[in-house]
Design an enzyme around this catalytic site. Sequence first.
Site, short mmCIF file in Angstrom:
data_model
loop_
_atom_site.label_atom_id
_atom_site.label_comp_id
_atom_site.label_asym_id
_atom_site.label_seq_id
_atom_site.Cartn_x
_atom_site.Cartn_y
_atom_site.Cartn_z
N TYR A 196 74.93 14.39 69.43
CA TYR A 196 76.36 14.84 68.85
C TYR A 196 77.10 13.53 68.40
CZ TYR A 196 81.21 17.02 69.40
OH TYR A 196 82.23 17.45 68.96
N LYS A 227 74.22 16.76 65.61
CA LYS A 227 75.32 17.68 64.95
C LYS A 227 76.57 16.65 64.29
CE LYS A 227 79.63 20.06 66.85
NZ LYS A 227 80.69 19.33 66.40
#
Length: 291
Positions: A131, A161
């Site tokens: 992330y 992400k």
Amino acid sequence: MQGLITAVATPFDKEGKLNGKMLRDIMDWNVRMGADGFFVAGSSGECFLLSEEERMQLFEEAAPFAGKTQLIAHVGALDTAQAQRYARRAMALGYDMVAATPPFYYPFSPAETARYFEEIAEASGKPVLYYNFPASTGKQLDLGHEAYRRLLCSGTIGAVKQTYLDLKQMERIHHLNPSLKIFGGYDEVMVAALAIGEDGSIGSSFNFMAGHFRKIFDLAKAGKAEEALRLQEKANNIMDALTNAGLVPAIKYALSLLGYDAGAPRRPFLPLGEDAQASVRAAIEADLENE
């Protein structure tokens, strides 16, 4: 892992406790609007404002959607052992993948960051979603550093992400390891991110705009750029109102307008004032196209 993934909000009841029924109602509604899955306990889910017990409970409350949609559990924590506990629990509940922000606050070295992800992957039994959110973590994913390059190519990381407006970096990550799944994390640039090769998008505003972004996603994939950009512009009008008001409180307010009371955001967040409410409400009334 691909498509439209809602970074689902964490609803609270009047006493400030997790509201599992409302969570599942929001998730049901998102599936009907076209969401392909859910990112649970992420930034939009107020992850770092939850106790460990609450985070575990949140994974459990969302678990009925395992096998029906794609489910990603955000397990990021400063303490590796805590992140591992989250990862084991989420995978035992049937989640498809776990995600983690890099550890922040302390100046952890690239080698320490890489080991953190390796130990989470060992606990989960599967590759981890990295992330990448430097605006919040202060941690850059430095593709020029050998430790990060090895991490992204080692099998420890299965997806990224990219909550970062550097679209060139998104392309460079994919160039470095084409097997990685790449998810956009900024709803405002979905059309551009799809054009540069993202596999899907994980979005906070999807909580109440999944139908709108489903149209953008499908139009862009079909090569209908002009139509997709028209809807992207309308989405960005709403996003401007959300971010100007404060993203997490504004998403919860928007959900309440559309019949899903997610409760107040957890302090130190504050509910929206009247002017911010009016701005968000006007933007939704003018530009939201869920149907």
